[in-house]
Design a protein around this motif. Sequence first.
Motif, PDB file in Angstrom:
ATOM      1  N   ARG A   1       0.825  -1.211   0.000  1.00  0.00           N
ATOM      2  CA  ARG A   1       0.000   0.000   0.000  1.00  0.00           C
ATOM      3  C   ARG A   1       0.849   1.245   0.000  1.00  0.00           C
TER       4      ARG A   1
ATOM      5  N   SER B   1      -5.563  10.437  -6.014  1.00  0.00           N
ATOM      6  CA  SER B   1      -5.324   9.007  -5.863  1.00  0.00           C
ATOM      7  C   SER B   1      -4.723   8.682  -4.504  1.00  0.00           C
TER       8      SER B   1
ATOM      9  N   LEU C   1      -4.955  10.478  -1.725  1.00  0.00           N
ATOM     10  CA  LEU C   1      -5.929  10.742  -0.663  1.00  0.00           C
ATOM     11  C   LEU C   1      -6.917   9.600  -0.535  1.00  0.00           C
ATOM     12  N   LEU C   2      -7.378   9.098  -1.674  1.00  0.00           N
ATOM     13  CA  LEU C   2      -8.287   7.953  -1.624  1.00  0.00           C
ATOM     14  C   LEU C   2      -7.570   6.757  -1.018  1.00  0.00           C
TER      15      LEU C   2
ATOM     16  N   ASN D   1      -8.753   4.838   2.325  1.00  0.00           N
ATOM     17  CA  ASN D   1      -9.028   3.407   2.314  1.00  0.00           C
ATOM     18  C   ASN D   1      -8.121   2.648   3.266  1.00  0.00           C
TER      19      ASN D   1
ATOM     20  N   ASP E   1      -9.609   0.221   6.074  1.00  0.00           N
ATOM     21  CA  ASP E   1      -9.240  -1.188   6.124  1.00  0.00           C
ATOM     22  C   ASP E   1      -8.559  -1.525   7.433  1.00  0.00           C
TER      23      ASP E   1
ATOM     24  N   ARG F   1     -11.186  -1.763  10.306  1.00  0.00           N
ATOM     25  CA  ARG F   1     -12.273  -2.734  10.174  1.00  0.00           C
ATOM     26  C   ARG F   1     -11.817  -4.145   9.866  1.00  0.00           C
TER      27      ARG F   1
ATOM     28  N   HIS G   1     -12.391   6.549  11.563  1.00  0.00           N
ATOM     29  CA  HIS G   1     -12.359   6.683  10.112  1.00  0.00           C
ATOM     30  C   HIS G   1     -12.855   8.061   9.702  1.00  0.00           C
TER      31      HIS G   1
ATOM     32  N   LEU H   1     -10.865  11.287   7.664  1.00  0.00           N
ATOM     33  CA  LEU H   1     -11.293  11.851   6.393  1.00  0.00           C
ATOM     34  C   LEU H   1     -11.217  13.378   6.395  1.00  0.00           C
TER      35      LEU H   1
ATOM     36  N   LEU I   1      -4.666  12.980 -11.754  1.00  0.00           N
ATOM     37  CA  LEU I   1      -3.433  12.378 -12.195  1.00  0.00           C
ATOM     38  C   LEU I   1      -3.203  12.692 -13.658  1.00  0.00           C
TER      39      LEU I   1
ATOM     40  N   PHE J   1      -9.641   3.463  -7.332  1.00  0.00           N
ATOM     41  CA  PHE J   1     -10.139   4.837  -7.299  1.00  0.00           C
ATOM     42  C   PHE J   1     -11.385   4.991  -6.441  1.00  0.00           C
TER      43      PHE J   1
END
Lengths: 585, 447, 406
Positions: free
Chosen positions: B328, B355, B357-358, B362, B366, B369, B436, B440, C157, C187
């Motif tokens: 990751r 990308s 930040l997402l 996540n 993850d 949880r 979580h 954010l 991007l 994404f």
Amino acid sequence: MRWVPRTLCAIVTCLATLQAISVSAQQTQNSAVHLFPKQSVAVLSVSEPSALIETILEHPIRQSVEDIEDVKKAMKSTQFRQLNVARRVLEYQLEMKWNEAVGQLTHHGLYAAFDPSSNGFAVIAHAKNKSTLNSLVEKLVELMNDSKKMGIDAKIKKSNYRGLTTYEVQNAAIALLGDKLLIASNKKIGKDIADRFLDKTKDSIAHQSHFKASQKLLRGKSAARLFVDLKLLKSNKQLAKAINNKTENIAVELLAGGILSNIQKADYAVSNLYVDKDKLRISAATPHNAKWVSKPREFYFGPKGQGVAPNLLLPSKQMFSITSYRDIAGLWLAKEDLFEEKHIAELAQADSQFSTLFSGLDFGEEILGALKPGVQIIGSLQDFSKLKTPKPDIKLPAFAAVFQLKDPKKIQQRFKVGFQSVIGFTNIALSQQGQPQLDMETEKSKDAKIVTTTYMSDDASDKGLINYNFSPSVAFVGDYFIISSTDQLARELVQIARKGGTKTAKNTNSAINIDGKALNKILADNRDSLVAQQMLEEGLDEKTAAKRIDVFLKLLKHAKNASLDLQNHSDRLELNLELNLGDAK
Amino acid sequence: MKMDDPKSAWKQADVKNWTKRHVAHLYRRAGFAATPDELKSGQKLGLEKCVDRLFNVETTKFDSMMKKMGATLLAARETRSLSAWWLYRMRFTPDQLLEKMTLFWHGHFATSAAKVNSADAMLDQNRILRNNALGKFEKMVSAIARDPAMLIYLDSQENRKTRPNENFARELMELFCLESGNYTETDIKQMARCFTGWEIRRKKFRFNPYQHDNGVKKFLSQSGNFGGEDAIKIVLAQAAAPRFIAKKLYRFFIADEPTPSPEMLEPLAQEIRKSNFDMGKTVRKILLSNIFYSKQSIGKKLRSPVEFAVGLKRALGASVNLNELANRLEQLGQLPFYPPNVAGWEGGRKWINSSTLLGRANLVGDLVRNNNTKWADSNLAVWLRKQNAARPEQAVDSLLELLVAVPIPGAAKSKLVRLAEKRGVKSHDAVADLIHAISLLPEFQLS
Amino acid sequence: MTTRRQFLSTAAGSTALVGLAAGVPDYLLAACHQTIAEKTDRILVVIQLSGGNDGINTVIPYADPEYYKNRFTLAVGKNAVQKIDDHCGFHPSMSGFAKLLEENRIAVINGVGYPNPNRSHFDSMDLWHTAHRRNVQTPTGWLGRFFDQQKTKARDLPGVHLGREDQPLALAGEKVHVPTMQSLDDFRLRLGNRRQLKKLMEDNVKVKRDKNNELLTFVQANTVSAIQTSSRVEEILGKYKTKAQYPQTGLGRKLATVAQLIGSNLKTNVYYVTLDGFDTHANQAQAHAGLLTELSDAVKTFMDDLKDQGNDKRTLAFVFSEFGRRVRENASHGTDHGAAAPAFMISGSIQSGTHGKYPSLTDLLEDDLKHNVDYRSLYATILEKWFKTKSKPILGKQYKTMKLFS
């Protein structure tokens, strides 16, 4: 007692309020299976459930299983604890241990069937006798009445069907049929069975010819037996499609192609389970006819289904061995019939690459075609004390594949040169990665030719490299062609080959054998690596990680031996899985 | 208090009200994160003692365990497992400051396992970085200049009399010690001759006297028959050297932007010079300084992927599959042992785009949880209870204090409190969701 | 359910943005708009064929007797070839490309290569990726340099690499980092069914904050765009169901994902995918045919899908390989590493047909085809004529551009 799960209470209550009906002095001679619906697609018979349970609970392996972290967690969960409490309540009420109760309830066996026409599932417990069943039931009636007083109502409807007292819980129905207890998942199947019991009609599944035939397929003692009506199953379109479709890849085809052909045509199958404190065996069989195997799949069983697995060359430190009759050339040549477009294209690419190695010989016809049908794959522990190179830090087993050549003199040189090419390419790749290269030597001894390669190792920084597990070699002796990951194993196999190897049992198409002791040794040798990996995977400290690995290793020590064989008889196919267990020593 | 005056900026801070937030800020920058316990005890200790306890931490047992683990992993010669090994180290080490500094030096003396392709060499270099992380910089440069992994990475395994390796000399000055603009091309050419004969043979350093140029070299206003060691001394004697190191340390510890003025850096540069490039003393000065606890610094950095992930795990007491975490982090742009190029990781704003930040969001989801995540306390609800944060508003306050570098707007906080009130904070899932939700917030990305 | 057209027509104030726009501070909104693709933004999809594609059997010179003389078993019959013009035609497996030609959407550029051909896979691929600038400490790729050259503030991007292999050097830049994705999942914001969390996140990001913390403002703007991107992707995955039936091959699936990303209006200019397996030294016929089928079917479906989206005029697909293969077939029914080969450009805005002369099969350089077009001209053409940016700083030299776009 509010925390007792409702459903359990419901079943308990059902049993409890059952009242003995028309006490029939005569014990019916028919088994439970003679009550199941005609179109049952699956029938399970457990002859002595309580003995089976006892064997499992008393098994030496039990403690090791309970040490596993996940199992420990499950045993601490609320559901498990609730189950335990319910069990103790029951035992108190029945005044006997739960297993004893189960024993009385299922003294003559426990049976289950699934009938797609009624979409119903039925379970029959054949008690010791009617009075035993009744007394058990009475005690449970008391329990239910007590719990009703405390406000727990399982919502059971007492009813009557043709004189039989029945109980309905939601959709399910329960009835007492003489010395048998029936639990049916819906009324339709319940009625079907009750009718058959009352009218004594001879149209149960047990009366059908295909069922009768199936019972003759497997012999030997069994704790449980399963019958499956394949014909009926295959009437399900999706399942039929899955079986009849082309296999997705070559590995599946090699492993199961012949079996798939058989399942396409066989009408039924049976399976036996046998358990004792030393052994677990599961056997499965289907009727078989050599004509059922499609032509493209002839590679699997051989022409007229007469192929037998080659004699095993068993090294002294065998870890696992696979011997199988497979005409790989036949499979390759029939690939257009066996695989989808996409996979054929992939195989064509592989073909192209292999052909390059063998200076343009056609891979399918000339290279694979040079092999007799039959292949062995062997894994063996290595004796690292005899290594000429430094010892590797991670210890791997040695592997070998053994083939027999149709015309050794003709093709031997090609294979030898092919091997040289592979080593040549490999050496270039190795040097590009800064790893030691392989030095090749040919030995001729009597009737055998052995080509060995060893890693050169003059660099101190190369100590302990994983590469030192390997010294790829090929050997030719008689009509044998051996490819081995170590020279040690190649030489050992040559000697065994000279003597001819262990003859495989008649009718054996394929056999796999795993030696538990050897498997254990390999894992024990690499314990440190396993612990380090566990630390990384789970983020644990060393002590905790080591504890977990040791629990796992201990569990594995129980496995002495495992074997799987596929037998090809003139009238049936038989698959046997056997696991020999013992104490963890 | 705006830090305009360089002199007072670096004076030892006298923080009147030493709060948990100060402790959190200290740990976030000097290490990866503070646990609730560390916040509590740190607050009681006050500024100076809190900083002190980051230095000279006892790690013998931990070190030997890590060494053994490293050796076992290396048996497979897998360079990728090195990243997981180091992440394990960062997560569990008792000595956070040392590990953080090692990471800093890894970015400074960037070397990538992708090119070096030898797990042994990369691990050896890592050891050099750690052994010298809070020691004398000159010793570090000396050791690195001989390090096989570094020389392989810089294509400088050879340095011959007839063909001095200018690349090595250039990187030594430009990237490691002086920054460009403080030397000329001639300096490079001349200095390169000092290192002739320094070679890597079979992944080991050796000095080859036959290849060494024994002539007089003239560079950086010095002249003489210098060898490699002399050259390093001369380079470090330049005025630009301490300023360069000061600038890098400023960026790492104080703020990503704006770039500090030379005047602002001067006191720090002088400290470096005075202490003879003693990194331990220098870092201590930074961690005690006024500017470190000022508005110029608090919340003025963006968390790097490693800080983000390891910090969160430490703060929450979580353990995860480190191999997966390594994958990751690679996607987020920072895989230890694999810097993108010889300049290391640029950091700052470069860490953030849609990308990443997402990916970060996540990652947190993850983490909290996943059934496989292990918690120091049996679950998050128990962990929260131990902090005396039983009521929703307390819980939110406690978590924000632990995890977020700056105060958040009232409107945002009230929404969080409402979430906590609705779901309660008595179950693991409810606390997981709350954490979580906090992660954010844009503020969560600030260090 | 929104139709594709409806969905796309609201792209500029996309449904996702509209929902979010209420209450978003102006300075953030401005940043957001920069992340949604304009109708004029152009896209490049690079399809790299790895291994060295046999150009002579891809664009077949059926009218040249030398072809049949040299390809004893591999030659494709005159009647099987799908004719492009009087001289050459597509391999029979490439019906997709043949149809694209009928639709005037494909340009075949013959004889692409470079001086002093290098026949090593790694070296030659490096040359294509770096545009011959690889002997530096940290080599960068031509596209990486293109990204570095672009000056935009808050952006999505600039490029995406889709696949499991290592990221191609072509995308490596000094400043910009391009992610490697395996699927659209990368994404998506995984909040499960926690709508509360999602709403909380969206509400919280809109709250006004102290403008003095520039870093915070920066993160805030990017958070908004991240939420948008994720919402758009969710919307795409949820509502946008393409009628296109992509072949279930590796390349088919990758291009299906690219089409989805393009359809979700990301401000991404470059997508990069690879197809491996072209190193056919032996028994080439079947293997090569399979690969060409995979290539042409996937690309045709992709272009049709883009046309439906309304995006095929602003998307350019560029297909290349690191070198071609020898004229003469070898003894293993295969071919060995060669030099020049054709490249393809596919778009709704392309000047369809053949460009550049088909290399001679007899006038060879060390038994290989001589090149007529330097691949860097193609790069220059893409940079200058397609992306409207200067090519010299990126390629190091000014290369002649070709007239490829209408």
